[in-house]
Design a protein around this motif. Structure first.
Motif, PDB file in Angstrom:
ATOM      1  N   THR A  80       1.959  -8.630  -0.922  1.00 40.56           N
ATOM      2  CA  THR A  80       3.232  -9.347  -0.801  1.00 40.56           C
ATOM      3  C   THR A  80       3.178 -10.521   0.171  1.00 40.56           C
ATOM      4  OG1 THR A  80       3.983  -7.818   0.926  1.00 40.56           O
ATOM      5  CG2 THR A  80       4.556  -7.269  -1.356  1.00 40.56           C
ATOM      6  N   ARG A 108       2.052  -3.174  -0.337  1.00 39.74           N
ATOM      7  CA  ARG A 108       3.251  -2.346  -0.373  1.00 39.74           C
ATOM      8  C   ARG A 108       3.200  -1.402  -1.558  1.00 39.74           C
ATOM      9  NH1 ARG A 108       8.957  -2.099  -1.366  1.00 39.74           N
ATOM     10  NH2 ARG A 108      10.130  -1.798   0.579  1.00 39.74           N
ATOM     11  N   THR A 158      -0.609  -8.026   3.447  1.00 41.25           N
ATOM     12  CA  THR A 158       0.351  -6.925   3.446  1.00 41.25           C
ATOM     13  C   THR A 158       0.379  -6.297   2.061  1.00 41.25           C
ATOM     14  OG1 THR A 158       1.727  -8.025   5.102  1.00 41.25           O
ATOM     15  CG2 THR A 158       2.750  -6.264   3.809  1.00 41.25           C
ATOM     16  N   GLU A 164       3.992   0.454   3.659  1.00 40.38           N
ATOM     17  CA  GLU A 164       3.236  -0.781   3.810  1.00 40.38           C
ATOM     18  C   GLU A 164       1.947  -0.545   4.585  1.00 40.38           C
ATOM     19  OE1 GLU A 164       6.533  -4.352   3.537  1.00 40.38           O
ATOM     20  OE2 GLU A 164       5.542  -3.954   5.460  1.00 40.38           O
ATOM     21  N   ASN A 205      10.068  -5.286  -4.235  1.00 38.33           N
ATOM     22  CA  ASN A 205       9.389  -5.510  -2.956  1.00 38.33           C
ATOM     23  C   ASN A 205      10.011  -6.661  -2.167  1.00 38.33           C
ATOM     24  OD1 ASN A 205       7.491  -3.456  -3.321  1.00 38.33           O
ATOM     25  ND2 ASN A 205       6.151  -4.804  -4.531  1.00 38.33           N
TER      26      ASN A 205
END
Length: 520
Positions: free
Chosen positions: A189, A204, A202, A210, A399
């Protein structure tokens, strides 16, 4: 080792390379690096099977020309779109890499000769028995001469994999190679960076968990549309990222146009079928195609065009109904149109024997074509900067990432390429006593109305194109994002132009070239 971010205990070991996207390109790249002894973490947004929640992350908005592939041609699952395609491989030609000023193209930063050894490395990795550019060897194995079409039309054979799903092909290595870890349900993300160096990505999971993943190098291999969306969304959230002001991010999206342009009337049926029926050797399929020669393309100042003859038959209808019948029987349901089944069985019974004979005796497909033979073209789109992917201003996915907006545009110049191809091909087919080509009047008249029947092909290209500098593109000749030290893009998103060929073979060749550079 295959892990799932949703149920992960301890964080996985820090990899040297993080690959985002476990489709055809990501898997080939990750496996190649792991075989070289490089520790790799391969991140996949989906799971082992189709997951509606993961697939919903593909939701997007089409703002320009209708485009079905934005929904139908993308899969968030281990294996990616290799779970959807047929496994067809065809290399780009010399002209695809060369400057073509009539299309506003300065050319790729390297020629086909640079990728030639990587095409062969991919073919070997995927188990193809013959060189990808050695059509003569295929005809020799059949003990027949290749068709002669003259200097203006090229005859090419595409190769088809026995196993198109690369997650299945490399299942053992994905699970057991000690240098390779697969992390499922891990959607990238955004990025954290220090100057020109990416520190972490990152990831998720669907449930909201995360993980901030650090690595030495990062490779985005999540497909053209998703890769562009990730780069746009990351820069939107972190305006200081090196590519945040690059006008090429998301620009110059391309897809091939697929359109039926004519009806074919064989002159010598045996000669025609011996030239254009599919070939089967040692379990591999070879599909004959025709393409406009490079010198004609240059002289006419048009885009690339390739054609395939489609054998239209009621056999397809009968076989489809048989599959529906058998599926219903297995599930305990009532087969639809039960009264029609004897007719379907009778029709199939008449075709099975010639089909088997043609396959065993000639290593060829049997194509009854009782509904006719068509000519379908795959046409290269002229790259347009305004044909692009952007972010929706208000709509976001689960997200919190903005949805992609696809504004797919054409300038109509492809119509001239379609018409000229037919005008060049028709006399060749007739002269060689293959067939008479009855061209769609709209094509002959250069009538843009034909574009209403032209569909996209799931061959998404562009959006993160190669360029010498950030003023010319998003990545350099080594696929490194301009302004960064350790972020790369792998896949057809980097293409400045798209040939007429399925883009996957070239994308995998570029991936192996990148693997060599990261190993060094």
């Amino acid at each position: 080792m295959i892990l799932d971010l949703e149920t992960l205990g301890d964080a996985p070991p820090r990899p040297r390379v993080a690959v985002i996207g476990a489709g055809a390109v990501g898997i080939v790249l990750a496996v190649a690096l792991a075989r070289k002894g490089v520790p790799v973490l391969l991140c996949e947004s989906g799971g082992r099977t189709v997951d509606p929640a993961a697939q919903a992350l593909n939701d997007a908005v089409v703002a320009g020309r209708a485009h079905t592939g934005i929904a139908e041609g993308r899969a968030r699952i281990l294996g990616g779109t290799s779970t959807l395609w047929g496994g067809q491989l065809i290399a780009f030609r010399d002209i695809d890499f060369a400057p073509r000023p009539w299309l506003g193209l300065e050319g790729w930063p390297f020629g086909r000769d640079t990728l030639a050894p990587y095409y062969e490395a991919v073919a070997t990795m995927l188990g193809l028995p013959l060189r990808s550019d050695d059509d003569a060897a295929v005809w020799s194995a059949l003990n027949v001469s290749p068709p002669a079409l003259g200097p203006d039309v090229e005859f090419v054979l595409t190769r088809w994999l026995k196993e198109a799903n690369l997650a299945r092909m490399f299942a053992r290595e994905l699970a057991e190679n000690p240098n390779l870890t697969v992390l499922l349900h891990a959607t990238a993300t955004g990025f954290e960076a220090s100057g020109g160096r990416i520190d972490s990505v990152t990831l998720r999971a669907p449930g909201g968990r995360e993980l901030l993943l650090a690595a030495d190098d990062f490779i985005v291999a999540s497909g053209t549309i998703e890769a562009s969306r990730l780069m746009l969304a990351a820069a939107d959230a972190r305006p200081g990222l090196p590519w945040a002001g690059n006008m090429w991010v998301g620009a110059s999206f391309q897809d091939h146009l697929d359109v039926r342009v004519g009806t074919v009337h064989p002159i010598d049926k045996k000669r025609f079928h011996d030239a254009f029926d599919n070939i089967f050797l040692k379990g591999y399929k070879y599909n004959p195609k025709v393409a406009l020669a490079a010198h004609v393309q240059a002289a006419e100042r048009i885009t690339n065009v390739g054609g395939v003859f489609t054998f239209e038959s009621s056999f397809t209808e009968h076989l489809g109904n048989l599959k529906i019948f058998l599926r219903a029987m297995r599930s305990g349901g009532v087969p639809p149109n039960l009264k029609a089944m004897p007719r379907h069985f009778a029709a199939l019974a008449k075709m099975w024997w010639p089909l088997i004979i043609r396959y065993l005796r000639d290593n060829r497909a049997f194509n009854p074509a009782d509904l006719g033979i068509g000519l379908r073209l795959h046409v290269e789109q002229k790259p347009l900067r305004e044909s692009r992917i952007t972010l929706h201003p208000t709509r976001r996915d689960a997200n919190g990432v903005p949805l992609a907006v696809l504004d797919w545009r054409l300038d109509g110049s492809e119509l001239e390429a379609m018409a000229r191809f037919c005008e060049v091909l028709a006399p060749v087919l007739e002269r060689e006593r293959f067939a008479r080509l009855e061209v769609d009047p709209r094509v002959a008249a250069r009538d843009p109305a034909i574009f209403a029947e032209a569909r996209d092909t799931n061959h998404h290209c562009g959006g993160l194109r190669i360029g010498a500098t950030a003023a010319d593109g998003v990545v350099d000749a080594d696929l490194r994002v301009h302004g960064t030290d350790n972020l790369h893009i792998a896949g057809a998103a980097v293409y400045p132009s798209s040939s007429f060929a399925n883009p996957t073979f070239t994308a995998m060749a570029l991936a192996l070239r990148l693997a060599d550079r990261l190993e060094a």
